[in-house]
Design an enzyme around this catalytic site. Sequence first.
Site, mmCIF file in Angstrom:
data_model
loop_
_atom_site.group_PDB
_atom_site.id
_atom_site.type_symbol
_atom_site.label_atom_id
_atom_site.label_comp_id
_atom_site.label_asym_id
_atom_site.label_seq_id
_atom_site.Cartn_x
_atom_site.Cartn_y
_atom_site.Cartn_z
ATOM 1 N N LYS A 112 44.597 42.663 44.252
ATOM 2 C CA LYS A 112 42.926 42.595 44.433
ATOM 3 C C LYS A 112 42.373 43.186 45.541
ATOM 4 O O LYS A 112 41.393 42.764 46.133
ATOM 5 C CB LYS A 112 42.710 41.098 43.872
ATOM 6 C CG LYS A 112 42.774 41.104 41.878
ATOM 7 C CD LYS A 112 42.999 40.685 41.305
ATOM 8 C CE LYS A 112 42.867 40.907 39.834
ATOM 9 N NZ LYS A 112 44.529 40.797 39.323
HETATM 10 C C1 LIG Z 1 45.221 41.138 38.400
HETATM 11 C C2 LIG Z 1 46.442 41.360 37.882
HETATM 12 C C3 LIG Z 1 46.678 42.580 37.410
HETATM 13 C C4 LIG Z 1 45.838 43.260 36.156
HETATM 14 O O1 LIG Z 1 44.932 43.825 36.842
HETATM 15 P P1 LIG Z 1 42.779 43.730 36.070
HETATM 16 O O2 LIG Z 1 42.055 44.996 36.669
HETATM 17 O O3 LIG Z 1 42.684 42.882 35.500
HETATM 18 O O4 LIG Z 1 43.782 45.028 34.648
HETATM 19 C C5 LIG Z 1 47.596 42.671 37.306
HETATM 20 N N1 LIG Z 1 48.557 42.735 37.877
HETATM 21 C C6 LIG Z 1 48.403 41.309 39.151
HETATM 22 C C7 LIG Z 1 49.711 41.478 40.272
HETATM 23 C C8 LIG Z 1 47.256 41.250 38.994
HETATM 24 O O5 LIG Z 1 46.550 40.191 39.651
#
Ligand SMILES: *Cc1c(COP(=O)(O)O)cnc(C)c1O
Length: 468
Positions: A112
């Site tokens: 993120k």
């Molecule tokens: C947020 C997250 C996901 C999922 O991603 P999306 O965009 O919500 O599908 C998967 N793995 C990790 C480590 C995350 O932080």
Amino acid sequence: MNYISTRGEAPLLGFEDVVLAGLARDGGLYVPETWPTLSPEKIASFAGMPFADVAAEVIAPFTGGAITRDELRAMAADAYSGFGHSAVTPLVQIGPNRFVLELFHGPTLAFKDVAMQLLARLMERVLAARGQRATIVGATSGDTGGAAIEAFRGSPHVDVAILFPEGRVSDVQRRMMTTPTEGNVHAISVRGNFDDCQSLVKAMFNDHGFRDRISLAGVNSINWARIAAQVTYYFVAGAALGAPFRPVSFVVPTGNFGDIFAGYVAKRMGLPIEKLVIASNVNDILPRTLDNGAYQMRGVVATSSPSMDIQISSNFERYLFEASGRDAPFIRAKMSALRETGGFDLGPVKDAMRREFGASAASEQDVAEAIMRTRAATGYVADPHTACAIVAAERVLGEGGAPQVVLSTAHPAKFPDAMEDITGERPGLPPRLSTLMTDKERFTTIDNDIAAAEAHVEALTRATAERT
Ligand SMILES: *Cc1c(COP(=O)(O)O)cnc(C)c1O
């Protein structure tokens, strides 16, 4: 470039407003009015190009000229300068035809950061130009919150309040939200699960009086700019593996469907993607949907991959909108069925979805075995989210076909307890995070109650104080 809501009843917005918008006023999600495309020559030129330069090329068409390529390149270079790897998102080979795309070299060790670090700079630029403040309220299943607080700490124009589910995030994840000392960032523990947190945030966006009073802005993956920022690494990895001359497949650890939707966008923009594979843990609403054509909510089960412990994948609405031929009444009908009955049938969209995607759900046992098997074969240690994707790659794609890129969304040190249970070894945090586990924490706890949540947020923001 204008943006339209998936539910067809909100005003069109330009890019700068969409950067601040989050959920549309009709409850829908914003998507660009048309999909820009990149020529094969342009895509080929991305091979070996610095990440920030690719980001500028990929994102510029979405701004409709509101932000120039040069400005974008400078923002991206600044956003990614704090990453622990000069390639920003390096590829690592773990099999003859399988690669891991490491998205976790940012400050909070999860993918993120890639979107959030750039989003913070985009928002600051828009707000500074307008002389405005904004209040960001976000729900987190663990990683979004830390990434948002890290990206906006000390921001002159933005206050951040992050709702996280009490007891459902790892100690490392919680501390990334609760240890920053800047007065503009606030972590709030909610007595409920992630979907409760997300529902509170959605309710705040749907309370238009509240929304206007505090200049509410969104940073959850419903924010379009985050999706746009994530499209970059699909092109970076694709070009490194031979695109546009050779197709590539991507396997994506999926929760809210934001990351994999960015892959779908890359495909619409011209990246030759053979298969997009949805990887889930036992919270398998999307694999079940692909299997039987019915999107049906169930309870959420806690797993070793908590960022995927989700049963409502908000960004799935964007895909439904596309797959239905941009049929807003269809989306409104499906979303009200979801609200009223906890599910809906895909109807005519089912076949399109099956052509576009594969999907597979990993049990806790599958995850542990994949981590151990990968480590034994290659020495590579994957975190539990990444391991769900390795399982999905093995099951859906097998060994042949196009090169497979498994997205690695978190560093194993972010989930040390789960890793220790599985491997017997506790992964260490990178040195720059050495005081994280001893720094003082600061957060408040509230009930899963919209009135309490709104009162709390209203009390902490500078945006209302400025107006009264
Ligand atoms: C947020 C997250 C996901 C999922 O991603 P999306 O965009 O919500 O599908 C998967 N793995 C990790 C480590 C995350 O932080």
